[in-house]
Each structure stands twice: as structure tokens, then as C-alpha cells.
Design an enzyme around this catalytic site. Structure first.
Site, short mmCIF file in Angstrom:
data_model
loop_
_atom_site.label_atom_id
_atom_site.label_comp_id
_atom_site.label_asym_id
_atom_site.label_seq_id
_atom_site.Cartn_x
_atom_site.Cartn_y
_atom_site.Cartn_z
N SER A 262 3.15 -7.52 2.35
CA SER A 262 1.73 -6.87 3.14
C SER A 262 1.54 -7.01 4.27
O SER A 262 2.19 -8.41 5.08
CB SER A 262 0.62 -7.21 2.20
OG SER A 262 -0.77 -6.52 3.16
N TYR B 280 -5.14 -13.33 -1.15
CA TYR B 280 -4.21 -11.96 -1.04
C TYR B 280 -3.53 -12.50 0.06
O TYR B 280 -2.25 -12.15 0.02
CB TYR B 280 -5.24 -10.89 -1.07
CG TYR B 280 -4.18 -9.64 -0.90
CD1 TYR B 280 -3.79 -8.94 -2.18
CD2 TYR B 280 -3.73 -8.97 0.22
CE1 TYR B 280 -3.15 -7.89 -2.25
CE2 TYR B 280 -2.90 -7.84 0.17
CZ TYR B 280 -2.42 -7.33 -0.99
OH TYR B 280 -1.78 -6.16 -1.33
N LYS C 177 0.72 -13.12 0.13
CA LYS C 177 1.63 -12.27 0.65
C LYS C 177 2.30 -12.86 1.78
O LYS C 177 3.43 -12.61 2.05
CB LYS C 177 1.04 -10.96 1.33
CG LYS C 177 0.36 -10.15 0.07
CD LYS C 177 1.35 -9.56 -0.73
CE LYS C 177 0.78 -8.52 -1.81
NZ LYS C 177 1.85 -7.61 -2.62
N1 LIG Z 1 -1.90 0.09 -1.19
C1 LIG Z 1 -1.80 -0.41 -0.13
O1 LIG Z 1 -2.51 -0.19 0.81
C2 LIG Z 1 -1.03 -1.73 -0.17
C3 LIG Z 1 -0.57 -2.52 1.00
C4 LIG Z 1 0.12 -3.65 1.18
C5 LIG Z 1 0.58 -4.15 -0.04
N2 LIG Z 1 0.52 -3.40 -1.07
C6 LIG Z 1 1.20 -3.99 -2.30
O2 LIG Z 1 1.88 -3.02 -2.81
C7 LIG Z 1 1.99 -3.44 -4.29
C8 LIG Z 1 1.79 -1.98 -5.12
O3 LIG Z 1 0.34 -1.72 -4.88
P1 LIG Z 1 -0.15 -0.13 -5.03
O4 LIG Z 1 -0.87 -0.21 -3.66
O5 LIG Z 1 0.98 0.78 -5.54
O6 LIG Z 1 -1.21 -0.58 -6.38
P2 LIG Z 1 -1.57 0.15 -7.68
O7 LIG Z 1 -2.74 -0.31 -8.18
O8 LIG Z 1 -1.35 1.72 -7.60
O9 LIG Z 1 -0.20 -0.33 -8.47
C9 LIG Z 1 -0.05 -1.66 -8.90
C10 LIG Z 1 0.81 -1.84 -10.33
O10 LIG Z 1 0.64 -3.10 -10.36
C11 LIG Z 1 0.36 -3.32 -11.78
N3 LIG Z 1 0.09 -4.73 -12.17
C12 LIG Z 1 -0.94 -5.43 -12.05
N4 LIG Z 1 -0.87 -6.50 -12.53
C13 LIG Z 1 0.08 -6.45 -13.11
C14 LIG Z 1 0.72 -7.67 -13.94
N5 LIG Z 1 0.08 -8.78 -14.11
N6 LIG Z 1 2.00 -7.48 -14.42
C15 LIG Z 1 2.65 -6.19 -14.41
N7 LIG Z 1 2.24 -5.18 -13.65
C16 LIG Z 1 0.81 -5.44 -13.05
C17 LIG Z 1 -0.70 -2.23 -12.00
O11 LIG Z 1 -1.13 -2.09 -13.69
C18 LIG Z 1 -0.27 -1.30 -11.35
O12 LIG Z 1 0.23 -0.29 -11.99
C19 LIG Z 1 1.21 -4.48 -4.78
O13 LIG Z 1 1.96 -5.87 -4.53
C20 LIG Z 1 0.41 -4.51 -3.32
O14 LIG Z 1 -0.40 -5.72 -3.11
C21 LIG Z 1 -0.30 -2.23 -1.26
#
Ligand SMILES: NC(=O)c1ccc[n+]([C@@H]2O[C@H](COP(=O)([O-])OP(=O)(O)OC[C@H]3O[C@@H](n4cnc5c(N)ncnc54)[C@H](O)[C@@H]3O)[C@@H](O)[C@H]2O)c1
Length: 274
Positions: free
Chosen positions: A141, A154, A158
Site C-alpha cells: 500500500s 496497517y 504494509k
Molecule cells: N482499496 C484501497 O484503496 C487499497 C489501497 C492500498 C492497499 N490495498 C490493499 O489491497 C488489498 C485488497 O483490498 P481491496 O481494496 O480489494 O479490499 P476488499 O475488501 O474489496 O477485498 C479484500 C478481500 O480480502 C478478504 N479477506 C479479508 N481477510 C481475509 C482472510 N483472513 N483470509 C482470506 N481473505 C480475507 C475479504 O473477504 C475480501 O474479499 C488489501 O491487501 C488492501 O490492504 C487497498
């Protein structure tokens, strides 16, 4: 261009929503066989069904080393090999000041965000080392690069993912196993609503509002999308990046370059002598 992952087998964690779901769709469209791993069974299974014969869902809690190992083994048993491991599952939590930190908050964040990636690399690399090839991709992230983009746990998790990526790229490179990270910027997904305590449906209903809000969050004048991240993951998964390992690729519209130029100019104006 299509077929960029023809013949490859991928496991994607967190594939029932957001970045993981979009990556599963793109990887499958580019010819990969995909195992979707997540704790949201109904949604994960629905996406796998939608993708057809070369996609499967397996219930996987990434905080559990054995379940991550089972997901990797399932991919090998079903499709015969493992070329790509996308360690992407994640979640957000409201976090206050360090003085408010409770021990359970530490476990809830670090077990998923760092532990899930560690277990994914451990199990995937065992298969990939034997094959003498493979690409591991970890979702980091912008919060792991700079301060002020996320909560304490968080952000620290990361940052650890980014360094873990470098450490293991160094260890596994000699076996022709690559390890890279992606640092998404602000991407409208359910993670924001879920982190605030909403259920998945309510969190998804919030996405269009986030999209409007994020349009001016970075120099590039539009909101980022899950597809932007999936395209970066596709490149790291494919042979097009076969000499790239140990990097963290920001996909953030320039967010980590600093404040917006227009904001800096406005501040300079405010400071200018009358
Ligand atoms: N959306 C953003 O702005 C953003 C920015 C930086 C990083 N991220 C990272 O991107 C990744 C994906 O996030 P996203 O934005 O698509 O969110 P999202 O909530 O749409 O998807 C996350 C998925 O991870 C699954 N999950 C959570 N805990 C879990 C576990 N213990 N075992 C298996 N699955 C699990 C959830 O059920 C969900 O389907 C994450 O690592 C998040 O930290 C997101």
C-alpha cells in the site's frame, strides 16, 4: 492483447471482492487457470462460477498457515502447477492513537496483512522452487511507503510487506522465483466500508461515492480503479516482467510524490508577501 497468462496457474487471495476479484477476472481473460481463495465463500464461489471451467474457489483464511498451504496444494492438484501467487487479502480497521492500542487489534491487523503474505510466500515458493519458476506478488500500500495514508498497524504491516518482498526476492531469485509488491493508492473498494463496520453489501454500495471523493486525491485527475491494480499484477505475473524482482510498484496516480502541485502553489501564495 490477450493470452498474456496462457497456460499459467494462479492463486489469488482476497479474490471475492475488490482488487482480488478484478485480478481473477483479468487473469482468467488472459488465459490463466485461477484459484480464488477467500473467507467470503458465497461471493468467491459466484465469481469462480462466472469465470467458468478454469476457475475454482477454495475457502481460505490467510491467517491460518495450513489453510494457505491447502489452497496452494489445491491449485497444484487441480491444474498441475503453480506459476503465480497473488497474496492480496487484506482488511482495514479503525485505529486511534498508540495509547488506544489493544492487543487484539495488533493480532487482527498483522495476522492478515503480514502473516497472510508470509504464509503465501512460504507455500507457493516450495512449489515454485521445484519448478524453477514462479512469480509471487504481494499487495502492499502507499501506507507502507509514506506516513499519513493509514492507521499505525496497517501502515507498519504494509511497510513490512515491502521489505519482506525484498528479503525473499533475494533468497528465492537464485531459484528463478520472483517476488514483487504493488502499492495501490486510493482505490474505491469495499475495504473502506468494511473497515468501518459495514457488511459487504453496504460497503459495496459506498463505492460510487468513494470514486467521486478519490478523483482529486492524487495528481492524475481521476479515481484509481481495481482494474489499474489488476493490470499491474498481470504484468508482474507475466513473462513480460521476467527480469523484475524485489520491487514495490506504486500504482497510485502519483499520490506518493507528495501534495498536489496546485495545493503547493496555493500554500506558496498564502505565504507570499503582500
Ligand atoms: N482499496 C484501497 O484503496 C487499497 C489501497 C492500498 C492497499 N490495498 C490493499 O489491497 C488489498 C485488497 O483490498 P481491496 O481494496 O480489494 O479490499 P476488499 O475488501 O474489496 O477485498 C479484500 C478481500 O480480502 C478478504 N479477506 C479479508 N481477510 C481475509 C482472510 N483472513 N483470509 C482470506 N481473505 C480475507 C475479504 O473477504 C475480501 O474479499 C488489501 O491487501 C488492501 O490492504 C487497498
Amino acid at each position: 492483447m490477450t493470452g498474456r497468462l496462457e497456460g499459467k496457474v494462479a492463486v489469488i487471495t482476497g479474490a471475492a471482492s475488490g482488487i482480488g476479484a478484478e485480478s481473477a477476472r483479468l487473469f482468467a481473460a488472459e488465459g490463466a487457470s485461477v484459484v480464488l481463495a477467500d473467507v467470503q465463500d458465497d461471493r468467491g464461489q459466484r465469481i469462480a462460477d462466472e469465470l467458468g471451467g478454469n476457475a475454482r474457489f477454495i475457502h481460505t483464511d490467510v491467517t491460518d498457515d495450513a489453510q494457505v498451504g491447502a489452497a496452494v496444494q489445491f491449485a497444484v492438484d487441480t491444474f498441475g502447477r503453480l506459476d503465480v501467487m497473488f497474496n492480496n487479502a487484506g482488511r482495514g480497521h479503525p485505529e486511534g492513537l498508540i495509547s488506544d492500542l489493544k492487543p487484539e487489534m495488533y493480532r487482527e491487523s498483522v495476522d492478515v496483512l503480514l502473516g497472510g503474505v508470509l504464509f503465501g510466500i512460504k507455500h507457493a515458493s516450495a512449489v515454485m522452487k521445484a519448478q524453477k519458476s514462479g512469480s509471487i506478488i504481494n499487495t502492499a500500500s502507499v501506507a507502507g511507503i509514506g506516513v499519513g495514508y493509514g492507521g499505525t498497524l496497517y501502515s507498519a504491516s504494509k511497510a513490512a510487506v515491502i521489505h519482506l518482498t525484498r528479503v525473499l526476492a533475494n533468497e528465492l531469485g537464485e531459484e528463478n522465483v520472483r517476488v514483487n509488491a504493488i502499492a495501490p493508492g486510493a482505490i474505491p473498494t469495499a475495504i473502506f466500508g468494511r473497515g468501518g463496520g459495514m457488511d459487504q453489501d453496504a460497503a459495496e454500495a459506498l463505492i460510487p461515492i468513494l470514486q467521486m471523493g478519490f478523483a482529486k486525491a492524487q495528481p492524475i485527475p481521476r479515481s484509481g480503479s481495481t482494474h489499474d491494480i489488476a493490470e499491474a499484477a498481470l504484468w508482474l505475473a507475466s513473462d513480460a516482467s521476467s527480469f523484475v524482482t524485489g520491487i514495490c510498484l506504486p500504482v497510485d496516480g502519483g499520490m506518493t510524490t507528495g501534495k498536489l502541485f496546485s495545493q503547493r502553489m496555493a500554500e506558496l501564495g498564502a505565504m507570499a508577501p503582500a
